[in-house]
Design a protein around this motif. Structure first.
Motif, short mmCIF file in Angstrom:
data_model
loop_
_atom_site.label_atom_id
_atom_site.label_comp_id
_atom_site.label_asym_id
_atom_site.label_seq_id
_atom_site.Cartn_x
_atom_site.Cartn_y
_atom_site.Cartn_z
N CYS A 68 -6.00 -5.05 -6.06
CA CYS A 68 -5.26 -3.80 -5.96
C CYS A 68 -5.93 -2.69 -6.77
N TYR A 69 -5.53 -1.47 -6.48
CA TYR A 69 -6.00 -0.33 -7.25
C TYR A 69 -5.39 -0.38 -8.65
N SER A 70 -6.06 0.25 -9.60
CA SER A 70 -5.77 0.02 -11.01
C SER A 70 -4.47 0.65 -11.50
N ASP A 71 -3.92 1.60 -10.78
CA ASP A 71 -2.67 2.22 -11.22
C ASP A 71 -1.61 2.16 -10.13
N PHE A 72 -1.73 1.17 -9.24
CA PHE A 72 -0.77 1.03 -8.15
C PHE A 72 -0.69 -0.44 -7.73
N PRO A 73 0.07 -1.27 -8.49
CA PRO A 73 0.16 -2.69 -8.17
C PRO A 73 0.70 -2.92 -6.76
N ILE A 74 0.22 -3.97 -6.13
CA ILE A 74 0.74 -4.37 -4.82
C ILE A 74 2.17 -4.88 -5.00
N PRO A 75 3.09 -4.55 -4.10
CA PRO A 75 4.48 -4.99 -4.26
C PRO A 75 4.59 -6.48 -4.56
N ALA A 76 5.52 -6.80 -5.45
CA ALA A 76 5.65 -8.17 -5.94
C ALA A 76 6.00 -9.15 -4.83
N ASP A 77 6.71 -8.70 -3.79
CA ASP A 77 7.13 -9.63 -2.74
C ASP A 77 6.04 -9.86 -1.70
N TYR A 78 4.91 -9.17 -1.79
CA TYR A 78 3.80 -9.42 -0.88
C TYR A 78 3.16 -10.77 -1.24
N PRO A 79 2.68 -11.52 -0.25
CA PRO A 79 2.03 -12.81 -0.55
C PRO A 79 0.76 -12.60 -1.37
N ASN A 80 0.36 -13.64 -2.07
CA ASN A 80 -0.82 -13.53 -2.94
C ASN A 80 -2.10 -13.34 -2.14
N TYR A 81 -2.23 -14.02 -1.01
CA TYR A 81 -3.36 -13.80 -0.12
C TYR A 81 -2.79 -13.16 1.15
N MET A 82 -3.17 -11.93 1.39
CA MET A 82 -2.47 -11.12 2.39
C MET A 82 -3.18 -11.08 3.74
N HIS A 83 -2.38 -11.13 4.79
CA HIS A 83 -2.86 -10.87 6.14
C HIS A 83 -3.29 -9.41 6.22
N HIS A 84 -4.21 -9.12 7.13
CA HIS A 84 -4.76 -7.76 7.20
C HIS A 84 -3.67 -6.71 7.44
N SER A 85 -2.60 -7.08 8.11
CA SER A 85 -1.52 -6.12 8.36
C SER A 85 -0.84 -5.72 7.06
N ARG A 86 -0.69 -6.65 6.12
CA ARG A 86 -0.09 -6.34 4.82
C ARG A 86 -1.03 -5.47 3.98
N ILE A 87 -2.32 -5.74 4.08
CA ILE A 87 -3.29 -4.92 3.34
C ILE A 87 -3.22 -3.47 3.82
N LEU A 88 -3.14 -3.29 5.13
CA LEU A 88 -3.02 -1.93 5.67
C LEU A 88 -1.72 -1.28 5.21
N GLN A 89 -0.63 -2.04 5.15
CA GLN A 89 0.63 -1.51 4.64
C GLN A 89 0.47 -1.03 3.20
N TYR A 90 -0.25 -1.81 2.41
CA TYR A 90 -0.48 -1.42 1.02
C TYR A 90 -1.26 -0.12 0.94
N PHE A 91 -2.29 0.03 1.77
CA PHE A 91 -3.06 1.27 1.78
C PHE A 91 -2.17 2.46 2.17
N ARG A 92 -1.25 2.24 3.09
CA ARG A 92 -0.34 3.31 3.49
C ARG A 92 0.55 3.72 2.30
N LEU A 93 1.07 2.72 1.60
CA LEU A 93 1.90 3.01 0.42
C LEU A 93 1.11 3.81 -0.61
N TYR A 94 -0.13 3.40 -0.84
CA TYR A 94 -1.01 4.07 -1.81
C TYR A 94 -1.27 5.52 -1.39
N ALA A 95 -1.62 5.69 -0.11
CA ALA A 95 -1.94 7.03 0.40
C ALA A 95 -0.72 7.94 0.36
#
Length: 554
Positions: A68-95
């Motif tokens: 994850c980015y250094s000042d924006f932790p990935i949501p705690a309920d996301y799995p530890n190894y993420m499917h690409h769809s979850r990774i894209l969701q994280y980028f959306r949250l960050y953006a």
């Protein structure tokens, strides 16, 4: 003075570059060829030319706390190894959180980036773009950040496989693979045993009649799930382990690591044992491949010598008949077609970039490449660290050394890489994750000081020394300091646990991972720090001993 900055690409490197520019008061304009953010992680049913492509089932092999980015932790309920769809969701949250989308022009292709006629004075660039209607537009920017990645140009070495033109079945690159739907009942040969080759072999073996994996060198295969069920990178990617790497001879470390891997499954017995040592190349991360080999669903073979119709002949003389599909998992070429060739000079197989970011030949440091890096660790933290440095250089808060010094640094880096790692035209560079992150953080002034933490915040010192080298460590001090960094470090295992707590189980006293992780005594922590200090400033006798040890061979 730099004010307007062009950012090419809205993938993970591009997003962090936009944010870093905004943090320094710059005005970024990002050009993205597709209709969305995410770059590699934006899945599309059909692969598009000159764009990265992923398959439907792709799951990242880096755990969420380490990517994850250094000042924006990935949501705690996301799995530890993420499917690409979850990774894209994280980028959306960050953006969305940092309001980055307003700075992105989608469906805009960068045709060329050229120095302006007055570049010697201004350092400015002319950027030519083309929108989806085919209309061309010219822009003037004070600086440019290239974030176009290096998984867009599949390498298809057809000339290395005599007879491939006579093959009667289907041939394609892993870049074109989307899923196993068309592989039911097929006999498949996968050429290449990198992460993509291993994934495709495993997934297709569930529906295929038989899968063969052909490899020239072999590979060390590690699991994502480590001891006690921890993500492997959270277990071993620590500063304490990094210090051991600085102190112990590499042959000792290779011997220890290889023995641990062979204790799980003997790489010789599984026909996987490579020609190189463990830490000479990034290993394959695949939990299922050994099981598929053990069950016979996947058979490991040597390099392909030739192809005769529907038969594949291997270098050991064995032949597999009635092959239906050949998949080339043979990596990617890298290219920057929109940049002047003179800017992207070569040093060995790699692009000659100072610290893998700045072309040293330019009169003004107003062009940077972010995210063109390769290490046993996620690209996101490394790209973010590079972007933070780049933004400060553009702003004039950090100066680069002279051209002569930078060229010498590039030369030395190339020699060290070629000495320590297996580098080729497809894998032109490799760095040690912690060493590189610390190096660039030092340029920013954000490298965590173990000595300072030892004196001022001992609980945090223990986490920074013995815990995972998560990116929050680089927000503890210096420019870009984040008030939530300390808390993020202390709660990283809580976020790791949360998606696993799907059923109530009674805890036994003293069985927590955090408890096991920090059973190290104060003496051990101080001893490690002392050992590191002695390594950096060894007395004469110790210096001689270390020099002798590092020349030993096992």
């Amino acid at each position: 003075m730099v004010r307007r900055v062009a950012v090419i690409g809205a993938g993970p490197a591009g997003l962090s570059s936009i944010k870093s520019c905004l943090e320094e008061g710059l005005e970024p304009v990002c050009f993205e060829t597709s209709d969305d953010i995410g770059g590699l992680w934006k899945y599309k049913e059909v692969s598009e030319p000159n764009r990265a492509s992923i398959y439907k089932s792709l799951t990242i092999n880096i755990s969420k706390e380490m990517m994850c980015y250094s000042d924006f932790p990935i949501p705690a309920d996301y799995p530890n190894y993420m499917h690409h769809s979850r990774i894209l969701q994280y980028f959306r949250l960050y953006a969305e959180h940092f309001k980055l989308l307003r700075h992105i022009r989608f469906q805009t292709n960068v045709r060329s980036v050229r120095q302006r006629p007055d570049f010697a004075r201004s350092g400015q660039w002319e950027v030519v773009t083309e929108n989806r209607e085919g209309q061309e537009e010219r822009h003037v920017f004070d600086a440019v950040i290239v974030c176009s990645g290096h998984y867009s140009y599949p390498h298809m070495p057809l000339k290395d496989f005599p007879g491939i033109e006579s093959f009667e079945g289907k041939v394609f690159h892993s870049w074109d693979y989307k899923g196993p739907e068309d592989l039911h009942g097929k006999r498949i040969v996968v050429i290449g045993i990198g992460n993509s080759g291993g994934d495709i072999a495993v997934e297709s073996s569930r529906v295929a009649e038989q899968v063969y994996v052909s490899t020239r060198r072999g590979a060390w295969v590690i699991r994502m799930v480590s001891d006690n069920g921890l993500p492997v990178d959270m277990k071993y990617n620590t500063r304490f382990v990094h210090i051991l790497f600085q102190l112990l001879p590499i042959n000792v470390l290779n011997w220890i690591g290889e023995n641990k891997l062979n204790a799980m499954y003997d790489h010789t017995m599984y026909a996987l044992k490579p020609k190189h040592r463990l830490f000479s190349q990034i290993p394959v991360i695949n939990d299922e491949l050994p099981g598929k080999i053990l069950s016979g669903a996947v058979v490991v073979k040597p390099n392909v010598r030739e192809i005769r119709g529907s038969s594949v002949v291997f270098e050991d003389g064995t032949v597999v008949d009635k092959v239906d599909v050949v998949v080339f998992a043979t990596g990617y070429n890298y290219d920057f077609p929109f940049l002047p060739p003179s800017v992207m000079a070569k040093s060995g197989h790699r692009v000659a970039l100072y610290k893998h970011v700045f072309p040293p030949s330019l009169e003004h440091p107003t062009l940077a490449v972010v995210g063109f890096i390769h290490a046993l660790g996620a690209i996101m933290p490394q790209a973010e660290m590079q972007a933070r440095w780049v933004a400060r250089v553009f702003k004039g808060l950090k100066k680069l050394p002279s051209k002569k010094v930078m060229l010498k640094s590039v030369e030395n880096d190339t020699k060290n890489m070629e000495k320590n790692y297996i580098c080729s035209k497809l894998v032109p560079l490799q760095v040690d994750f912690v060493t590189y992150m610390d190096d660039i953080a030092g340029e920013i002034g954000a490298r965590p000081s173990l000595l300072w933490l030892l004196v001022t915040d001992f609980p945090l010192f223990k986490w920074v020394l013995m815990g995972p080298v998560s990116t929050y460590q680089y927000r503890l001090m210096g420019p870009g300091k984040w008030s939530g960094a300390r808390h993020a470090i202390f709660t990283q295992f809580d976020r790791m646990y949360q998606p696993l707590r799907t059923r109530q189980v009674d805890d036994k006293p003293g069985c927590s991972v955090a408890g096991r992780l920090f059973k190290w005594s104060v003496t051990a922590a101080l001893g490690a720090s002392a050992a590191y200090y002695l390594h950096l400033h060894p007395p004469a006798a110790l210096r001689t001993l270390l020099s002798t040890l590092k020349t030993d061979r096992i």
